[in-house]
Scaffold this motif. Structure first.
Motif, PDB file in Angstrom:
ATOM      1  N   SER A 104       0.837  -1.211   0.000  1.00  0.00           N
ATOM      2  CA  SER A 104       0.000   0.000   0.000  1.00  0.00           C
ATOM      3  C   SER A 104       0.868   1.255   0.000  1.00  0.00           C
ATOM      4  CB  SER A 104      -0.914   0.030   1.228  1.00  0.00           C
ATOM      5  OG  SER A 104      -1.863  -0.990   1.151  1.00  0.00           O
ATOM      6  N   TYR A 105       1.855   1.280   0.897  1.00  0.00           N
ATOM      7  CA  TYR A 105       2.768   2.428   0.941  1.00  0.00           C
ATOM      8  C   TYR A 105       3.433   2.627  -0.422  1.00  0.00           C
ATOM      9  CZ  TYR A 105       2.654   3.322   5.995  1.00  0.00           C
ATOM     10  OH  TYR A 105       2.271   3.677   7.260  1.00  0.00           O
ATOM     11  N   TRP A 106       3.897   1.516  -0.997  1.00  0.00           N
ATOM     12  CA  TRP A 106       4.604   1.645  -2.266  1.00  0.00           C
ATOM     13  C   TRP A 106       3.692   2.141  -3.382  1.00  0.00           C
ATOM     14  CZ3 TRP A 106       8.261   3.118  -5.023  1.00  0.00           C
ATOM     15  CH2 TRP A 106       8.336   2.825  -6.389  1.00  0.00           C
ATOM     16  N   LEU A 107       2.470   1.616  -3.473  1.00  0.00           N
ATOM     17  CA  LEU A 107       1.564   2.056  -4.541  1.00  0.00           C
ATOM     18  C   LEU A 107       1.342   3.569  -4.462  1.00  0.00           C
ATOM     19  CD1 LEU A 107      -0.993  -0.897  -4.553  1.00  0.00           C
ATOM     20  CD2 LEU A 107       0.522  -0.252  -6.444  1.00  0.00           C
ATOM     21  N   ASP A 108       1.255   4.065  -3.229  1.00  0.00           N
ATOM     22  CA  ASP A 108       1.094   5.496  -3.033  1.00  0.00           C
ATOM     23  C   ASP A 108       2.342   6.255  -3.524  1.00  0.00           C
ATOM     24  OD1 ASP A 108      -0.665   7.481  -2.061  1.00  0.00           O
ATOM     25  OD2 ASP A 108       0.691   7.784  -0.370  1.00  0.00           O
ATOM     26  N   TYR A 123       4.579   5.125  -5.620  1.00  0.00           N
ATOM     27  CA  TYR A 123       4.698   4.838  -7.060  1.00  0.00           C
ATOM     28  C   TYR A 123       3.877   5.863  -7.857  1.00  0.00           C
ATOM     29  CZ  TYR A 123       4.061   1.689 -11.221  1.00  0.00           C
ATOM     30  OH  TYR A 123       4.009   1.117 -12.464  1.00  0.00           O
ATOM     31  N   MET A 124       2.631   6.070  -7.449  1.00  0.00           N
ATOM     32  CA  MET A 124       1.766   7.023  -8.161  1.00  0.00           C
ATOM     33  C   MET A 124       2.341   8.444  -8.039  1.00  0.00           C
ATOM     34  SD  MET A 124      -0.429   5.124  -9.591  1.00  0.00           S
ATOM     35  CE  MET A 124       0.299   3.486  -9.506  1.00  0.00           C
ATOM     36  N   MET A 132       5.482   9.201  -7.759  1.00  0.00           N
ATOM     37  CA  MET A 132       6.649   9.288  -8.644  1.00  0.00           C
ATOM     38  C   MET A 132       6.228   9.396 -10.112  1.00  0.00           C
ATOM     39  SD  MET A 132       9.451   6.706  -6.966  1.00  0.00           S
ATOM     40  CE  MET A 132       9.915   6.842  -5.223  1.00  0.00           C
ATOM     41  N   LEU A 133       5.155   8.691 -10.479  1.00  0.00           N
ATOM     42  CA  LEU A 133       4.663   8.789 -11.859  1.00  0.00           C
ATOM     43  C   LEU A 133       4.206  10.219 -12.157  1.00  0.00           C
ATOM     44  CD1 LEU A 133       2.577   5.534 -12.462  1.00  0.00           C
ATOM     45  CD2 LEU A 133       4.947   6.000 -13.091  1.00  0.00           C
ATOM     46  N   LYS A 134       3.521  10.795 -11.175  1.00  0.00           N
ATOM     47  CA  LYS A 134       3.042  12.165 -11.320  1.00  0.00           C
ATOM     48  C   LYS A 134       4.227  13.126 -11.432  1.00  0.00           C
ATOM     49  CE  LYS A 134      -0.965  13.828  -9.021  1.00  0.00           C
ATOM     50  NZ  LYS A 134      -1.466  13.703  -7.640  1.00  0.00           N
ATOM     51  N   LYS A 154       7.059  12.698 -12.641  1.00  0.00           N
ATOM     52  CA  LYS A 154       7.729  12.632 -13.948  1.00  0.00           C
ATOM     53  C   LYS A 154       7.387  13.818 -14.841  1.00  0.00           C
ATOM     54  CE  LYS A 154       8.391  10.189 -18.215  1.00  0.00           C
ATOM     55  NZ  LYS A 154       9.476  10.879 -18.885  1.00  0.00           N
ATOM     56  N   GLU A 155       6.147  14.302 -14.764  1.00  0.00           N
ATOM     57  CA  GLU A 155       5.709  15.386 -15.658  1.00  0.00           C
ATOM     58  C   GLU A 155       6.514  16.667 -15.436  1.00  0.00           C
ATOM     59  OE1 GLU A 155       3.560  13.966 -17.557  1.00  0.00           O
ATOM     60  OE2 GLU A 155       3.021  12.331 -16.218  1.00  0.00           O
ATOM     61  N   LEU A 179      -4.670   2.254   5.051  1.00  0.00           N
ATOM     62  CA  LEU A 179      -3.532   2.251   4.121  1.00  0.00           C
ATOM     63  C   LEU A 179      -3.955   1.698   2.767  1.00  0.00           C
ATOM     64  CD1 LEU A 179      -0.534   0.990   6.283  1.00  0.00           C
ATOM     65  CD2 LEU A 179      -0.776   3.213   5.169  1.00  0.00           C
ATOM     66  N   ALA A 210      -4.084   3.633  -0.787  1.00  0.00           N
ATOM     67  CA  ALA A 210      -3.346   3.164  -1.967  1.00  0.00           C
ATOM     68  C   ALA A 210      -4.281   3.054  -3.168  1.00  0.00           C
ATOM     69  CB  ALA A 210      -2.694   1.816  -1.677  1.00  0.00           C
ATOM     70  N   SER A 229      -5.096   6.421  -4.538  1.00  0.00           N
ATOM     71  CA  SER A 229      -3.984   7.007  -5.305  1.00  0.00           C
ATOM     72  C   SER A 229      -3.934   6.418  -6.707  1.00  0.00           C
ATOM     73  CB  SER A 229      -2.642   6.731  -4.623  1.00  0.00           C
ATOM     74  OG  SER A 229      -2.577   7.345  -3.379  1.00  0.00           O
ATOM     75  N   GLN A 273      -4.631   8.473 -10.196  1.00  0.00           N
ATOM     76  CA  GLN A 273      -3.603   8.593 -11.237  1.00  0.00           C
ATOM     77  C   GLN A 273      -4.141   8.081 -12.582  1.00  0.00           C
ATOM     78  OE1 GLN A 273      -0.849  10.199 -11.018  1.00  0.00           O
ATOM     79  NE2 GLN A 273      -0.058   9.657 -13.032  1.00  0.00           N
ATOM     80  N   TYR A 277      -4.695  10.339 -15.996  1.00  0.00           N
ATOM     81  CA  TYR A 277      -4.208  10.007 -17.344  1.00  0.00           C
ATOM     82  C   TYR A 277      -5.383  10.007 -18.340  1.00  0.00           C
ATOM     83  CZ  TYR A 277       0.529   8.412 -15.942  1.00  0.00           C
ATOM     84  OH  TYR A 277       1.821   8.327 -15.503  1.00  0.00           O
ATOM     85  N   ILE A 283       9.337   4.120 -13.523  1.00  0.00           N
ATOM     86  CA  ILE A 283       9.429   5.514 -13.085  1.00  0.00           C
ATOM     87  C   ILE A 283      10.317   6.286 -14.065  1.00  0.00           C
ATOM     88  CG2 ILE A 283      10.084   7.008 -11.157  1.00  0.00           C
ATOM     89  CD1 ILE A 283       8.052   5.012 -10.236  1.00  0.00           C
TER      90      ILE A 283
END
Lengths: 256, 256
Positions: free
Chosen positions: A37-41, A43-44, A46-48, A50-51, B6, B10, B13, B17, B21, B75
């Motif tokens: 769960s922490y990572w998915l948050d 991850y999103m 970090m994707l954002k 990128k812009e 959590l 997640a 998020s 995202q 998109y 990423i």
């Protein structure tokens, strides 16, 4: 399939996997519900990022420097999570959005070091401790001179008549202004020292470089250092360790 | 935070995202809604697979072999998606769950080859074409001998009396049994040939090895070959290309 269906399908898969972890009878898998769960948050996020991400705003990384990076919640036995790592790229450019690293791990008690790993000893720990001591000494000096200046100003003010004070007020203002700057500097030093302490406290002494986990990451994954004066700025492994890593890379990956 | 929160966080998020998109005015970002959705689904499948994954069931990979791998939706400028890659690990073991690779990419027209890349030419294309031709020839031979056998059996049966046929029926049964086996073999060959055609048709001739994108992946990410007789089984780059990759690794990552 239309995009709405694809999105719904993806969200269902994520939700199912998280709930599978959560309701598992294995405590290890249960814990993964939070970690994923922490990572998915992240991850999103970090994707954002990128812009708008501009690697030119970061420092230029040198080979052998230590960085703290988030490798993500990875597949199978890929190294994952928040890790120290050694920068391997020889000619990093501020324009480059990616960098090649070797993740570090801590030495496990009673576990032999795998032949794919290079032992680093406590070099990161010692360097951070060195940094901490420098900050500690600077703070000490700054505090001493601040106290002296405060005493001296107080003495000056009490020794003068009101008329004299009015005459000297430009000089006194300047000294008070400098005192304020010194207080701000002290607060900055002490915040930096605290960050270094926090890093040291979280650190296990004794690291190994997982050369068989060499990987290339986006600089968006770097948590520290972003600039030279960040906690891990200029913390690096010795040339001897870099030589040992060179040998290991040759052994694992280079033909002849 | 408790796990339920959590997990909900997640999922929110991820959903946000994906919808960002989807509703973007930039067609490139719009397309990412589908790509990320597909990946999240694959990602969850791979996480699930970890519980039962046994690398011993896969072939042992040799340095220089071509594999098709899913690098994920990554990423920033990390190489992502389904890619051909060159195996770099020198001593892969069937016990090892991970492997180090260099992703390949196709040559872009009118774009110079970056100094971080090694040009591979059309070696993968040519090798697959060679494989296709071998299968094509085998199918041709098998079909010819099948046709001859059918003709010969038909002739035999029409030239005999019922009494003679009854007497020879064990022999005839055996030949019909062999004919069936040959038909099954032909169907297998032709299915393999079709898989190779599909791979070739999807392929752009002219590949480059992105040496600056070296990475270590779980073998769960390998789509092909899983076994030696899979489409990409034993497809590999030449020793000259491996030497050029060695040089590039030295140039990018090795101290001296």
């Amino acid at each position: 399939m239309d995009t709405n269906k694809l999105i719904q399908n993806a969200i269902n898969s994520v939700s199912k996997q998280l709930h599978n972890y959560q309701t598992s009878t294995d405590p290890k898998l249960q814990k993964k519900a939070s970690i994923l769960s922490y990572w998915l948050d992240d991850y999103m996020r970090m994707l954002k990022k990128k812009e708008t991400f501009n690697p030119r705003k970061l420092k230029r990384y040198k080979r052998g420097e230590i960085v703290k990076v988030h490798l993500g919640y990875n597949i199978g036995n890929e190294e994952g999570g928040l890790h120290y790592a050694i920068v391997l790229t020889k000619n990093d450019s501020k324009n480059s959005p990616i960098i090649t690293i070797i993740p570090l791990s801590s030495v496990k008690a009673n576990k032999p070091i795998h032949p794919y790993n290079v032992f680093l000893g406590d070099t990161i720990f010692q360097q951070l401790k060195g940094k901490w001591e420098i900050h500690h000494d600077l703070i000490d000096q700054e505090l001493t001179s601040q106290t002296q200046e405060v005493d001296s100003l107080r003495e000056l003010i009490s020794s003068k008549t009101e008329a004299e004070l009015l005459e000297d007020h430009a000089d006194i203002d300047k000294r008070i202004h400098e005192l304020n700057a010194s207080i701000a500097y002290l607060s900055k030093l002490s915040s930096r020292r605290d960050k270094i302490s926090n890093e040291i406290l979280k650190m296990k002494t004794g690291s190994i470089a997982l050369v068989n986990q060499i990987t290339t990451i986006s600089k968006i994954r770097i948590y520290n250092p972003l600039h030279s004066n960040d906690v891990l700025g200029n913390v690096k492994v010795s040339n001897e360790i870099l030589d040992a890593i060179d040998d290991k890379i040759r052994e694992l990956y280079i033909g002849k």
